[in-house]
Scaffold this motif. Structure first.
Motif, PDB file in Angstrom:
ATOM      1  N   THR A  81       0.941  -1.165   0.088  1.00  0.00           N
ATOM      2  CA  THR A  81      -0.067   0.087  -0.049  1.00  0.00           C
ATOM      3  C   THR A  81       0.932   1.300  -0.168  1.00  0.00           C
ATOM      4  OG1 THR A  81      -1.906  -0.967   1.319  1.00  0.00           O
ATOM      5  CG2 THR A  81      -1.886   1.154   1.185  1.00  0.00           C
ATOM      6  N   ALA A  82       1.874   1.177   0.797  1.00  0.00           N
ATOM      7  CA  ALA A  82       2.843   2.190   0.829  1.00  0.00           C
ATOM      8  C   ALA A  82       3.442   2.597  -0.477  1.00  0.00           C
ATOM      9  CB  ALA A  82       3.714   2.199   1.874  1.00  0.00           C
ATOM     10  N   ILE A  83       3.837   1.660  -1.388  1.00  0.00           N
ATOM     11  CA  ILE A  83       4.424   1.611  -2.528  1.00  0.00           C
ATOM     12  C   ILE A  83       3.423   2.363  -3.505  1.00  0.00           C
ATOM     13  CG2 ILE A  83       5.630   0.470  -4.458  1.00  0.00           C
ATOM     14  CD1 ILE A  83       6.780  -1.432  -2.131  1.00  0.00           C
ATOM     15  N   GLU A  84       2.203   1.403  -3.526  1.00  0.00           N
ATOM     16  CA  GLU A  84       1.076   1.835  -4.590  1.00  0.00           C
ATOM     17  C   GLU A  84       0.765   3.389  -4.478  1.00  0.00           C
ATOM     18  OE1 GLU A  84      -2.183  -0.728  -5.958  1.00  0.00           O
ATOM     19  OE2 GLU A  84      -2.549  -0.102  -4.042  1.00  0.00           O
ATOM     20  N   GLU A  85       0.739   3.715  -3.204  1.00  0.00           N
ATOM     21  CA  GLU A  85       0.432   5.335  -2.939  1.00  0.00           C
ATOM     22  C   GLU A  85       1.357   6.219  -2.855  1.00  0.00           C
ATOM     23  OE1 GLU A  85      -1.584   5.033   0.768  1.00  0.00           O
ATOM     24  OE2 GLU A  85      -3.446   4.084   0.056  1.00  0.00           O
ATOM     25  N   GLU A  86       2.733   5.647  -3.205  1.00  0.00           N
ATOM     26  CA  GLU A  86       3.910   6.390  -3.355  1.00  0.00           C
ATOM     27  C   GLU A  86       4.113   7.252  -2.425  1.00  0.00           C
ATOM     28  OE1 GLU A  86       4.127   8.303  -7.055  1.00  0.00           O
ATOM     29  OE2 GLU A  86       3.493   6.568  -8.472  1.00  0.00           O
ATOM     30  N   THR A  87       3.717   6.899  -0.648  1.00  0.00           N
ATOM     31  CA  THR A  87       4.451   7.567   0.261  1.00  0.00           C
ATOM     32  C   THR A  87       5.395   7.054   0.908  1.00  0.00           C
ATOM     33  OG1 THR A  87       3.010   5.849   1.504  1.00  0.00           O
ATOM     34  CG2 THR A  87       1.741   7.794   0.892  1.00  0.00           C
ATOM     35  N   TYR A  88       5.722   5.669   0.715  1.00  0.00           N
ATOM     36  CA  TYR A  88       7.039   5.143   1.065  1.00  0.00           C
ATOM     37  C   TYR A  88       7.175   5.538   2.647  1.00  0.00           C
ATOM     38  CZ  TYR A  88       7.468   4.957  -3.851  1.00  0.00           C
ATOM     39  OH  TYR A  88       7.169   5.004  -5.420  1.00  0.00           O
ATOM     40  N   ASP A  89       6.324   5.542   3.631  1.00  0.00           N
ATOM     41  CA  ASP A  89       6.053   5.670   4.876  1.00  0.00           C
ATOM     42  C   ASP A  89       6.085   4.375   5.609  1.00  0.00           C
ATOM     43  OD1 ASP A  89       6.140   6.699   7.428  1.00  0.00           O
ATOM     44  OD2 ASP A  89       4.570   8.159   7.008  1.00  0.00           O
ATOM     45  N   TRP A  90       7.231   3.904   5.936  1.00  0.00           N
ATOM     46  CA  TRP A  90       7.140   2.402   6.599  1.00  0.00           C
ATOM     47  C   TRP A  90       6.834   2.719   8.150  1.00  0.00           C
ATOM     48  CZ3 TRP A  90       6.908   0.293   1.992  1.00  0.00           C
ATOM     49  CH2 TRP A  90       7.848   0.752   1.063  1.00  0.00           C
ATOM     50  N   ALA A  91       6.719   3.745   8.631  1.00  0.00           N
ATOM     51  CA  ALA A  91       6.607   3.777   9.928  1.00  0.00           C
ATOM     52  C   ALA A  91       5.128   4.631  10.209  1.00  0.00           C
ATOM     53  CB  ALA A  91       7.621   4.561  10.697  1.00  0.00           C
ATOM     54  N   ARG A  92       4.420   4.370   9.241  1.00  0.00           N
ATOM     55  CA  ARG A  92       2.884   5.258   8.990  1.00  0.00           C
ATOM     56  C   ARG A  92       2.152   4.821  10.452  1.00  0.00           C
ATOM     57  NH1 ARG A  92      -1.876   3.622   6.962  1.00  0.00           N
ATOM     58  NH2 ARG A  92      -3.315   5.248   6.805  1.00  0.00           N
ATOM     59  N   ARG A  93       2.097   3.697  10.556  1.00  0.00           N
ATOM     60  CA  ARG A  93       1.267   3.307  11.490  1.00  0.00           C
ATOM     61  C   ARG A  93       2.020   3.737  13.144  1.00  0.00           C
ATOM     62  NH1 ARG A  93      -0.680  -3.233  10.483  1.00  0.00           N
ATOM     63  NH2 ARG A  93      -0.144  -3.051  12.639  1.00  0.00           N
ATOM     64  N   ALA A  94       3.180   3.351  13.444  1.00  0.00           N
ATOM     65  CA  ALA A  94       3.665   4.247  14.626  1.00  0.00           C
ATOM     66  C   ALA A  94       3.521   5.389  14.494  1.00  0.00           C
ATOM     67  CB  ALA A  94       5.243   3.793  14.589  1.00  0.00           C
ATOM     68  N   LYS A  95       3.619   6.302  13.737  1.00  0.00           N
ATOM     69  CA  LYS A  95       3.140   7.785  13.687  1.00  0.00           C
ATOM     70  C   LYS A  95       1.903   7.945  14.010  1.00  0.00           C
ATOM     71  CE  LYS A  95       6.825   9.018  10.084  1.00  0.00           C
ATOM     72  NZ  LYS A  95       6.904   9.440   8.695  1.00  0.00           N
ATOM     73  N   LEU A  96       0.868   7.334  13.567  1.00  0.00           N
ATOM     74  CA  LEU A  96      -0.582   7.529  13.839  1.00  0.00           C
ATOM     75  C   LEU A  96      -0.792   7.124  15.495  1.00  0.00           C
ATOM     76  CD1 LEU A  96      -2.211   5.759  10.529  1.00  0.00           C
ATOM     77  CD2 LEU A  96      -2.451   8.325  11.365  1.00  0.00           C
ATOM     78  N   ALA A  97       0.026   5.856  15.755  1.00  0.00           N
ATOM     79  CA  ALA A  97      -0.046   5.749  17.229  1.00  0.00           C
ATOM     80  C   ALA A  97       0.457   6.702  18.180  1.00  0.00           C
ATOM     81  CB  ALA A  97       0.528   4.317  17.480  1.00  0.00           C
ATOM     82  N   ASP A  98       1.390   7.305  17.671  1.00  0.00           N
ATOM     83  CA  ASP A  98       1.961   8.487  18.547  1.00  0.00           C
ATOM     84  C   ASP A  98       1.244   9.638  18.279  1.00  0.00           C
ATOM     85  OD1 ASP A  98       4.434   6.808  19.187  1.00  0.00           O
ATOM     86  OD2 ASP A  98       5.552   8.010  17.509  1.00  0.00           O
ATOM     87  N   ALA A  99       0.631  10.043  17.397  1.00  0.00           N
ATOM     88  CA  ALA A  99      -0.421  11.171  17.130  1.00  0.00           C
ATOM     89  C   ALA A  99      -1.643  10.997  18.268  1.00  0.00           C
ATOM     90  CB  ALA A  99      -0.500  11.429  15.876  1.00  0.00           C
ATOM     91  N   LEU A 100      -1.895   9.776  18.102  1.00  0.00           N
ATOM     92  CA  LEU A 100      -3.203   9.291  18.921  1.00  0.00           C
ATOM     93  C   LEU A 100      -2.951   9.478  20.362  1.00  0.00           C
ATOM     94  CD1 LEU A 100      -4.785   6.392  17.038  1.00  0.00           C
ATOM     95  CD2 LEU A 100      -5.854   8.402  17.542  1.00  0.00           C
ATOM     96  N   GLU A 101      -2.049   9.181  20.855  1.00  0.00           N
ATOM     97  CA  GLU A 101      -1.504   9.315  22.063  1.00  0.00           C
ATOM     98  C   GLU A 101      -1.175  10.699  22.745  1.00  0.00           C
ATOM     99  OE1 GLU A 101       0.692   5.046  23.192  1.00  0.00           O
ATOM    100  OE2 GLU A 101       1.751   6.707  22.262  1.00  0.00           O
ATOM    101  N   ALA A 102      -0.966  11.538  21.675  1.00  0.00           N
ATOM    102  CA  ALA A 102      -0.410  12.970  21.820  1.00  0.00           C
ATOM    103  C   ALA A 102      -1.663  13.938  22.189  1.00  0.00           C
ATOM    104  CB  ALA A 102       0.705  13.519  20.928  1.00  0.00           C
ATOM    105  N   VAL A 103      -2.824  13.496  21.121  1.00  0.00           N
ATOM    106  CA  VAL A 103      -3.782  14.378  21.263  1.00  0.00           C
ATOM    107  C   VAL A 103      -4.873  14.421  22.362  1.00  0.00           C
ATOM    108  CG1 VAL A 103      -5.489  12.537  20.223  1.00  0.00           C
ATOM    109  CG2 VAL A 103      -5.776  15.201  19.716  1.00  0.00           C
ATOM    110  N   THR A 104      -5.218  15.514  22.618  1.00  0.00           N
ATOM    111  CA  THR A 104      -6.103  15.602  23.978  1.00  0.00           C
ATOM    112  C   THR A 104      -7.732  15.797  23.487  1.00  0.00           C
ATOM    113  OG1 THR A 104      -6.184  17.934  23.917  1.00  0.00           O
ATOM    114  CG2 THR A 104      -4.421  16.926  25.181  1.00  0.00           C
ATOM    115  N   LEU A 105      -8.573  15.481  24.518  1.00  0.00           N
ATOM    116  CA  LEU A 105      -9.987  15.576  24.304  1.00  0.00           C
ATOM    117  C   LEU A 105     -10.267  17.055  24.051  1.00  0.00           C
ATOM    118  CD1 LEU A 105     -12.665  14.206  24.360  1.00  0.00           C
ATOM    119  CD2 LEU A 105     -12.772  14.599  26.575  1.00  0.00           C
ATOM    120  N   GLU A 106      -9.854  18.054  24.502  1.00  0.00           N
ATOM    121  CA  GLU A 106      -9.814  19.412  24.097  1.00  0.00           C
ATOM    122  C   GLU A 106      -9.564  19.796  22.799  1.00  0.00           C
ATOM    123  OE1 GLU A 106     -11.750  21.933  25.761  1.00  0.00           O
ATOM    124  OE2 GLU A 106     -12.228  19.983  26.850  1.00  0.00           O
TER     125      GLU A 106
END
Length: 110
Positions: A27-52
């Motif tokens: 999928t990363a190749i097909e979408e030409e993002t080449y972002d192999w750490a995408r899932r880890a970045k999403l998890a980090d972002a989810l942990e950092a965001v606040t309810l507010e």
């Protein structure tokens, strides 16, 4: 909090099969993002965001301007100069319209 934790856990789960690993990487190749750490970045972002922050973004999006596109044939071009009472206006450039909208304001997207 529970839903966020479940998503973080899901994003941090290792691939269980070779097919899962292949599919994620392809999928990363097909979408030409080449972002192999995408899932880890999403998890980090989810942990950092606040309810507010989520509430503030939701409030901004629900009050954001809307764009409805209507396509007319050549016989209807004269109607654009008339006020039909609908509040509709003709937009010559959607890029200019989009740039003029303050939807995201000071929200930082990473």
């Amino acid at each position: 909090q529970t839903a966020r934790g479940a998503l973080v856990t899901r994003f941090r789960e290792p691939d269980r099969t070779l097919a899962e690993a292949f599919s994620r990487r392809w999928t990363a190749i097909e979408e030409e993002t080449y972002d192999w750490a995408r899932r880890a970045k999403l998890a980090d972002a989810l942990e950092a965001v606040t309810l507010e922050q989520v509430r503030a973004l939701a409030a901004r999006l629900t009050s954001a301007p809307r764009l409805a596109v209507h396509v007319f044939g050549n016989n209807h071009l004269a109607a654009f100069g008339e006020n039909d009472g609908s509040g509709s206006v003709a937009i010559d450039s959607w890029e200019a319209w989009r740039a003029a909208q303050d939807v995201w304001g000071d929200v930082e997207l990473q």
